[in-house]
Design a protein around this motif. Structure first.
Motif, PDB file in Angstrom:
ATOM      1  N   ARG A  87       1.532 -11.392  -4.641  1.00  0.00           N
ATOM      2  CA  ARG A  87       0.777 -10.713  -5.703  1.00  0.00           C
ATOM      3  C   ARG A  87       1.241 -11.152  -7.070  1.00  0.00           C
ATOM      4  N   ALA A 132       5.027  -2.042  -8.680  1.00  0.00           N
ATOM      5  CA  ALA A 132       5.666  -1.619  -7.432  1.00  0.00           C
ATOM      6  C   ALA A 132       5.219  -2.486  -6.248  1.00  0.00           C
ATOM      7  N   ILE A 183      -2.358   0.760 -12.447  1.00  0.00           N
ATOM      8  CA  ILE A 183      -1.745   0.960 -13.757  1.00  0.00           C
ATOM      9  C   ILE A 183      -0.813  -0.193 -14.122  1.00  0.00           C
ATOM     10  N   GLY A 184      -0.663  -1.150 -13.216  1.00  0.00           N
ATOM     11  CA  GLY A 184       0.180  -2.312 -13.501  1.00  0.00           C
ATOM     12  C   GLY A 184       1.663  -2.001 -13.502  1.00  0.00           C
ATOM     13  N   CYS A 185       2.102  -1.116 -12.600  1.00  0.00           N
ATOM     14  CA  CYS A 185       3.517  -0.717 -12.606  1.00  0.00           C
ATOM     15  C   CYS A 185       4.409  -1.757 -11.951  1.00  0.00           C
ATOM     16  N   ILE A 232       4.143  -5.509  -6.321  1.00  0.00           N
ATOM     17  CA  ILE A 232       4.649  -6.872  -6.478  1.00  0.00           C
ATOM     18  C   ILE A 232       6.097  -6.942  -6.002  1.00  0.00           C
ATOM     19  N   GLU A 233       6.872  -5.893  -6.356  1.00  0.00           N
ATOM     20  CA  GLU A 233       8.261  -5.835  -5.898  1.00  0.00           C
ATOM     21  C   GLU A 233       8.344  -5.696  -4.386  1.00  0.00           C
ATOM     22  N   SER A 234       7.345  -5.046  -3.792  1.00  0.00           N
ATOM     23  CA  SER A 234       7.463  -4.707  -2.375  1.00  0.00           C
ATOM     24  C   SER A 234       6.981  -5.817  -1.449  1.00  0.00           C
ATOM     25  N   CYS A 235       6.394  -6.876  -1.995  1.00  0.00           N
ATOM     26  CA  CYS A 235       5.819  -7.909  -1.132  1.00  0.00           C
ATOM     27  C   CYS A 235       6.847  -8.988  -0.823  1.00  0.00           C
ATOM     28  N   VAL A 250       0.849  -1.196   0.000  1.00  0.00           N
ATOM     29  CA  VAL A 250       0.000   0.000   0.000  1.00  0.00           C
ATOM     30  C   VAL A 250       0.886   1.249   0.000  1.00  0.00           C
ATOM     31  N   ARG A 251       1.987   1.162   0.749  1.00  0.00           N
ATOM     32  CA  ARG A 251       2.894   2.300   0.836  1.00  0.00           C
ATOM     33  C   ARG A 251       3.487   2.641  -0.520  1.00  0.00           C
ATOM     34  N   THR A 252       3.907   1.630  -1.295  1.00  0.00           N
ATOM     35  CA  THR A 252       4.618   1.923  -2.544  1.00  0.00           C
ATOM     36  C   THR A 252       3.678   2.161  -3.724  1.00  0.00           C
ATOM     37  N   CYS A 253       2.411   1.875  -3.571  1.00  0.00           N
ATOM     38  CA  CYS A 253       1.477   2.059  -4.696  1.00  0.00           C
ATOM     39  C   CYS A 253       1.389   3.537  -5.069  1.00  0.00           C
ATOM     40  N   PRO A 254       1.707   3.892  -6.346  1.00  0.00           N
ATOM     41  CA  PRO A 254       1.717   5.306  -6.704  1.00  0.00           C
ATOM     42  C   PRO A 254       0.328   5.904  -6.950  1.00  0.00           C
TER      43      PRO A 254
END
Lengths: 177, 338
Positions: A104, A94, A90-92, A96-99, A66-70
């Motif tokens: 995800r 971020a 937007i499918g960036c 997925i990388e942060s988990c 949630v924090r990294t979601c832009p």
């Protein structure tokens, strides 16, 4: 209110019924999975120990996704459930990388998705699909803040662990050991 | 012995067996963003210090690359999105917690600013020029005038653009101040974007911000050095670059030391670079070819040896690009579980 789950590793046999139930209930696209079975084998033959866990999004208290979601597509709803709004995503990648649990994935339609604790069922007072089908009744779902709920009682009584606590996410799925 | 397995055959595309949700687009963007940030930084710095004529390449010519790099970088970012048609969602909200959000806003501010910066200098660099491609000429004379001899003359067709140009030229120094701040944010952001992900232990170090900023400045200095025809300017940028390379080597050794003194996952992560899968790629491309060899060549040049400027410049750019690729790929290999 804080939804959480307790999963009894002493009862889980790794049948993957929860995986199939989730895929059916949530129309998870073919070839993807929102939950999965992990096994840990430790010790040296013949003194081996096997631990089986049904794993999924941990609906953390401290949510890096949630924090990294832009865009704010990843957010926390009532009861601490972490969900994604497809129309805002937007499918960036971020989240997925942060988990740290790699819970995800990108839906073929282009948005991030994952376990929702079956919020559509929970809203109606039902258990998540995975919990409701478990043949060994090894999963408990409910309000951790309510001391009289089954899940709160078992977490209070039994010895438990959470996955990768060192990642600082405060996961809310308790593995009873 | 301890063995962890996923037995229900989870095989989510781009997640299993090894995470690779970010492919070539992100590292390419990180490189281009860093390069643009560096170019704009030097242009702004020498404008503020009033040395626009002494460092003509840095202030007026090299920045032409910046908007091109930013636009290419933005295109790469767009290609990375799995829902590209929804990219505008980035600009419906400001999320200060998310580095990607303020990165998007910084880019949104830097891109037009860099274009304005370049366009006001174009008249000075190319007052009039012959344009051989009829299609491009037709496009150009839609906004600028055609000279009598058939050349394209860099004079705006519309009055409001001429007025705007005059206004901007007067505001050069305040514009440079805005640009220097934004360039620094952009340069640091390319590193912070990765370091904000604590789930990937190799990225999860605060040194990545300054390291990527230094690397971006270094690639920009190399580009200016390459473009400059002025001997004095070239020497200065060669010296600046040498200093930046030294700082970068220092920061990389601190990255490795810090990780080796970190938790188990960080030790495992940095071992990818010092003995593991990415060791050869990292040491050949980044350390030796990208930093040490150009540094030696630049030192030789300072001692009056003849070194073709293209060689160290190209190597630095190559090293910068490879550094982003290796960090992005290696970072996604590192994890907490399984």
């Amino acid at each position: 209110m804080r939804y959480g789950m307790a999963i009894d590793t002493k009862k889980c046999v790794g049948c993957a019924d929860c995986v199939v139930a989730c895929q059916t209930e949530n129309s998870v696209p073919h070839g993807y999975a929102r939950d999965w079975i992990a096994e840990t084998v430790s010790g040296r033959y013949p003194y081996l120990e096997l631990e089986i866990r049904s794993e999924r999004c941990n609906h953390c208290d401290n949510t890096p996704c949630v924090r990294t979601c832009p865009t704010g597509a990843s957010h926390v709803i009532e009861g601490g459930i972490v969900i994604v709004t497809p129309e805002e995503c937007i499918g960036c990648g971020a989240c997925i990388e942060s988990c740290p649990y790699d819970a995800r994935f990108t839906h073929p339609d282009g948005y991030a998705t994952k376990c929702t604790f079956c919020d559509h069922r929970v809203k109606n007072g039902q258990d998540p699909a995975c919990v409701s089908v478990c043949p060994t009744h090894c999963m408990y779902f409910g309000d951790l803040d309510d001391p009289n709920s089954e899940v709160a009682k078992i977490v209070a009584r039994r010895k438990w662990k959470v996955l990768a606590p060192e990642a600082g996410t405060q996961p809310q799925i308790y593995y009873l050991v | 012995m301890r063995e962890e397995l996923i037995t229900s055959s989870r095989m989510n595309p781009h997640i299993d067996p090894v995470l690779h949700i970010w492919e070539w687009q992100i590292p390419l963007y990180l490189f281009l963003g860093g390069l643009a940030a560096g170019l704009l930084f030097f242009a702004a710095y020498y404008t503020i210090s009033g040395k626009t004529e002494k460092y003509r390449t840095a202030v007026k010519i090299a920045p032409i690359i910046a908007p091109i790099a930013i636009i290419l970088g933005l295109m790469a970012l767009l290609l990375d999105l799995k829902h590209p048609a929804y990219f505008w969602q980035l600009y419906t909200t400001i999320r200060l917690e998310s580095p990607m959000s303020w990165g998007a806003w910084t880019l949104g501010a830097v891109a037009p600013l860099s274009i304005v910066w370049v366009v006001v200098n174009l008249k000075e660099i190319f007052p009039a020029f012959g344009c051989k491609v009829p299609f491009i000429k037709r496009l150009l004379i839609m906004v600028i005038k055609e000279a009598d001899n058939g050349d394209v003359k860099w004079d705006w067709k519309w009055e409001f653009l001429q007025k705007f140009e005059k206004f901007v030229i007067k505001q050069r120094v305040p514009m440079a101040w805005a640009m220097i701040v934004l360039a620094l944010i952009l340069g640091v952001y390319t590193g912070i974007l990765l370091s904000a992900f604590n789930a990937r232990p190799l990225w999860n170090t605060s040194i990545l911000g300054p390291l990527f900023l230094t690397s971006g400045l270094s690639t920009a200095a190399a580009t200016i050095m390459w473009l400059s025809k002025d001997h004095h300017e070239r020497t200065i940028f060669s010296k600046i670059d040498l200093m930046l390379i030294t700082i970068e080597l220092f920061l990389i050794s601190h990255l490795i030391m810090g990780m080796l003194a970190g938790s188990e996952v960080q030790i495992q992560a940095v071992e990818l670079l010092i003995g593991g899968e990415f060791t050869v790629a990292f040491w050949t491309n980044v350390i030796v070819l990208g930093l040490v060899v150009p540094a030696i060549l630049e030192i030789l040049e300072l001692f009056k040896f003849k070194v073709p400027v293209a060689v160290p410049a190209f190597l630095i750019l190559w090293g910068g690009l490879m550094f982003r690729f290796i960090m992005t790929d290696a970072g996604q290999v590192t994890r907490y579980l399984y």
